[in-house]
Design a protein around this motif. Structure first.
Motif, PDB file in Angstrom:
ATOM      1  N   UNK A  89      -2.916  50.217  -0.208  1.00 51.94           N
ATOM      2  CA  UNK A  89      -1.769  49.398  -1.158  1.00 51.94           C
ATOM      3  C   UNK A  89      -2.298  48.026  -1.786  1.00 51.94           C
ATOM      4  N   UNK A  90      -3.448  47.431  -1.261  1.00 53.87           N
ATOM      5  CA  UNK A  90      -3.626  46.069  -1.567  1.00 53.87           C
ATOM      6  C   UNK A  90      -4.232  46.187  -3.046  1.00 53.87           C
ATOM      7  N   UNK A  91      -3.560  45.145  -3.732  1.00 56.57           N
ATOM      8  CA  UNK A  91      -3.997  44.806  -4.994  1.00 56.57           C
ATOM      9  C   UNK A  91      -4.714  43.630  -5.302  1.00 56.57           C
ATOM     10  N   UNK A  92      -4.854  42.543  -4.508  1.00 54.18           N
ATOM     11  CA  UNK A  92      -5.480  41.295  -4.361  1.00 54.18           C
ATOM     12  C   UNK A  92      -6.266  41.061  -3.110  1.00 54.18           C
ATOM     13  N   UNK A  93      -7.607  40.744  -3.401  1.00 56.31           N
ATOM     14  CA  UNK A  93      -8.528  40.423  -2.079  1.00 56.31           C
ATOM     15  C   UNK A  93      -8.905  38.947  -2.174  1.00 56.31           C
ATOM     16  N   UNK A  94      -8.503  38.282  -1.304  1.00 56.18           N
ATOM     17  CA  UNK A  94      -8.877  37.029  -1.462  1.00 56.18           C
ATOM     18  C   UNK A  94     -10.066  36.455  -0.594  1.00 56.18           C
ATOM     19  N   UNK A  95     -10.897  35.987  -1.068  1.00 58.13           N
ATOM     20  CA  UNK A  95     -12.136  35.449  -0.225  1.00 58.13           C
ATOM     21  C   UNK A  95     -12.410  33.864  -0.385  1.00 58.13           C
ATOM     22  N   UNK A  96     -12.111  33.238   0.951  1.00 56.69           N
ATOM     23  CA  UNK A  96     -12.157  31.912   0.935  1.00 56.69           C
ATOM     24  C   UNK A  96     -13.579  31.330   1.346  1.00 56.69           C
ATOM     25  N   UNK A  97     -13.747  30.030   1.573  1.00 53.41           N
ATOM     26  CA  UNK A  97     -15.026  29.747   1.937  1.00 53.41           C
ATOM     27  C   UNK A  97     -14.445  28.051   2.829  1.00 53.41           C
ATOM     28  N   UNK A  98     -15.224  27.924   3.564  1.00 47.91           N
ATOM     29  CA  UNK A  98     -14.800  26.672   4.494  1.00 47.91           C
ATOM     30  C   UNK A  98     -15.579  25.396   3.811  1.00 47.91           C
ATOM     31  N   UNK A  99     -16.398  25.676   3.004  1.00 46.15           N
ATOM     32  CA  UNK A  99     -17.143  24.752   2.340  1.00 46.15           C
ATOM     33  C   UNK A  99     -17.675  25.100   1.006  1.00 46.15           C
ATOM     34  N   UNK A 100     -17.708  24.458  -0.046  1.00 44.38           N
ATOM     35  CA  UNK A 100     -18.164  24.591  -1.186  1.00 44.38           C
ATOM     36  C   UNK A 100     -19.606  24.366  -1.563  1.00 44.38           C
ATOM     37  N   UNK A 101     -20.251  25.613  -1.888  1.00 41.06           N
ATOM     38  CA  UNK A 101     -21.625  25.538  -2.479  1.00 41.06           C
ATOM     39  C   UNK A 101     -22.409  25.717  -1.432  1.00 41.06           C
ATOM     40  N   UNK A 102     -22.188  25.968   0.058  1.00 43.01           N
ATOM     41  CA  UNK A 102     -23.408  26.383   0.721  1.00 43.01           C
ATOM     42  C   UNK A 102     -23.786  27.869   0.457  1.00 43.01           C
ATOM     43  N   UNK A 103     -24.965  28.028   0.698  1.00 42.89           N
ATOM     44  CA  UNK A 103     -25.609  29.114   0.403  1.00 42.89           C
ATOM     45  C   UNK A 103     -24.825  30.561   1.144  1.00 42.89           C
ATOM     46  N   UNK A 104     -24.913  30.362   2.579  1.00 48.57           N
ATOM     47  CA  UNK A 104     -24.510  31.532   3.443  1.00 48.57           C
ATOM     48  C   UNK A 104     -23.012  32.150   2.872  1.00 48.57           C
ATOM     49  N   UNK A 105     -22.019  31.374   2.310  1.00 54.89           N
ATOM     50  CA  UNK A 105     -20.812  31.651   1.977  1.00 54.89           C
ATOM     51  C   UNK A 105     -20.842  32.521   0.674  1.00 54.89           C
ATOM     52  N   UNK A 106     -21.746  31.967  -0.127  1.00 50.58           N
ATOM     53  CA  UNK A 106     -21.678  32.458  -1.594  1.00 50.58           C
ATOM     54  C   UNK A 106     -22.685  34.037  -1.378  1.00 50.58           C
ATOM     55  N   UNK A 107     -23.661  33.942  -0.531  1.00 50.03           N
ATOM     56  CA  UNK A 107     -24.188  35.145  -0.126  1.00 50.03           C
ATOM     57  C   UNK A 107     -23.355  36.169   0.387  1.00 50.03           C
ATOM     58  N   UNK A 108     -22.431  35.962   1.211  1.00 55.32           N
ATOM     59  CA  UNK A 108     -21.377  36.647   1.822  1.00 55.32           C
ATOM     60  C   UNK A 108     -20.623  37.144   0.773  1.00 55.32           C
ATOM     61  N   UNK A 109     -20.186  36.302  -0.317  1.00 53.57           N
ATOM     62  CA  UNK A 109     -19.175  36.803  -1.292  1.00 53.57           C
ATOM     63  C   UNK A 109     -19.856  38.212  -1.820  1.00 53.57           C
ATOM     64  N   UNK A 110     -20.970  37.985  -2.129  1.00 52.06           N
ATOM     65  CA  UNK A 110     -21.822  39.126  -2.858  1.00 52.06           C
ATOM     66  C   UNK A 110     -21.691  40.441  -1.951  1.00 52.06           C
ATOM     67  N   UNK A 111     -21.900  40.259  -0.772  1.00 49.22           N
ATOM     68  CA  UNK A 111     -21.902  41.365   0.173  1.00 49.22           C
ATOM     69  C   UNK A 111     -20.713  41.953   0.388  1.00 49.22           C
ATOM     70  N   UNK A 112     -19.647  41.155   0.366  1.00 45.34           N
ATOM     71  CA  UNK A 112     -18.167  41.633   0.275  1.00 45.34           C
ATOM     72  C   UNK A 112     -17.849  42.375  -0.861  1.00 45.34           C
ATOM     73  N   UNK A 113     -18.092  41.645  -1.962  1.00 45.65           N
ATOM     74  CA  UNK A 113     -17.659  42.253  -3.262  1.00 45.65           C
ATOM     75  C   UNK A 113     -18.361  43.707  -3.505  1.00 45.65           C
ATOM     76  N   UNK A 114     -19.529  43.811  -2.976  1.00 43.62           N
ATOM     77  CA  UNK A 114     -20.437  44.871  -3.264  1.00 43.62           C
ATOM     78  C   UNK A 114     -19.523  46.066  -2.645  1.00 43.62           C
ATOM     79  N   UNK A 115     -19.095  45.879  -1.340  1.00 46.09           N
ATOM     80  CA  UNK A 115     -18.385  46.690  -0.605  1.00 46.09           C
ATOM     81  C   UNK A 115     -17.019  47.156  -1.221  1.00 46.09           C
ATOM     82  N   UNK A 116     -16.322  46.094  -1.737  1.00 47.57           N
ATOM     83  CA  UNK A 116     -15.030  46.225  -2.411  1.00 47.57           C
ATOM     84  C   UNK A 116     -15.311  47.193  -3.580  1.00 47.57           C
ATOM     85  N   UNK A 117     -16.397  46.875  -4.470  1.00 44.65           N
ATOM     86  CA  UNK A 117     -16.441  47.743  -5.535  1.00 44.65           C
ATOM     87  C   UNK A 117     -16.986  49.207  -5.442  1.00 44.65           C
TER      88      UNK A 117
END
Length: 256
Positions: A61-89
């Motif tokens: 039933x989930x409509x919105x999935x929020x992806x947070x990050x502990x710091x702005x701009x660091x490579x690891x969190x941005x890489x993780x966003x792509x990995x998570x988004x691919x699974x969500x898609x």
């Protein structure tokens, strides 16, 4: 030895002595934890609560999935966003990606992932904020573009911005869309001239002109273009914000 030379000799000895004391004190301070980060986290303990990205599950039933990050701009969190988004898609049918960036800037990226001109790096740069002008964000947009090339309409991915601090792209796209729908954009073009405000028009006059074009779109015999109307609403919100905060005429927000 003259008095002057003797005086300079004593001063140098005093300074050398102070330097030696500072070095010794600094060494002792560092030896007992000074300038350190303190006790490190127990990575083994942390691992008990961590999991693999591939193991992520989302309730149906989930409509919105929020992806947070502990710091702005660091490579690891941005890489993780792509990995998570691919699974969500691929596993959960997610088709939209919303980003804390200006709506108009994200429209530039959205056009890119739908086959528009330019490169992924240019599309990432168009997002405005420096934290998004990275290789990792370009990789995300490249993946979205490649995905859209192999799916039918309605299954394509889109990217949206939910900010309105900048407004340069919003003006450009509003003028473009309103003109394509047959609205009179002559006055609209005059208040926005070569990427900046025309200071001959007051804030109240800009509001009146934008509202006039918006109303013309709503009364148009053609089907209402919701995105064009949304651009008008964003610009009006930005002007209202600008009455409280100083927003520069080049499309950037500056707090006062």
């Amino acid at each position: 030895m003259g008095k002057s030379r003797k005086k300079h000799f004593i001063i140098r000895r005093i300074m050398l002595g102070m330097l030696i004391i500072i070095i010794i004190a600094g060494g002792i301070y560092c030896r007992f934890g000074g300038f350190g980060t303190g006790k490190s986290a127990d990575t083994a303990e942390f691992a008990k609560y961590a999991g693999q990205v591939s193991d992520i599950t989302i309730p149906e039933e989930t409509r919105i999935i929020a992806l947070g990050e502990a710091t702005h701009g660091n490579a690891e969190f941005q890489q993780l966003k792509l990995e998570v988004f691919q699974i969500m898609v691929e596993n959960y049918g997610v088709r939209s990606y919303a980003l804390e960036a200006d709506y108009g800037c994200c429209e530039t990226a959205n056009r890119y992932i739908h086959g528009g001109e330019g490169t992924a790096a240019q599309a990432a740069s168009a997002l405005g904020f420096q934290i998004y002008q990275t290789d990792e964000m370009a990789n995300l947009l490249s993946w979205m573009r490649a995905y859209n090339e192999n799916v039918s309409e309605g299954e394509d991915l889109r990217i949206y911005g939910f900010d309105m601090q900048r407004y340069d792209a919003d003006y450009e796209y509003f003028i473009e869309m309103a003109g394509a729908l047959g609205a009179d954009t002559a006055k609209l073009k005059k208040i926005w001239n070569n990427g900046t405000f025309n200071e001959a028009y007051t804030r109240e006059q800009r509001v009146e002109i934008i509202k006039g074009v918006k109303e013309a779109l709503l009364q148009n015999e053609k089907p209402v273009n919701e995105q064009a109307v949304h651009f008008a609403d964003i610009l009006l919100q930005n002007i209202e914000l600008g009455s409280l905060i100083n927003i520069g005429k080049q499309g950037y927000l500056r707090f006062v």
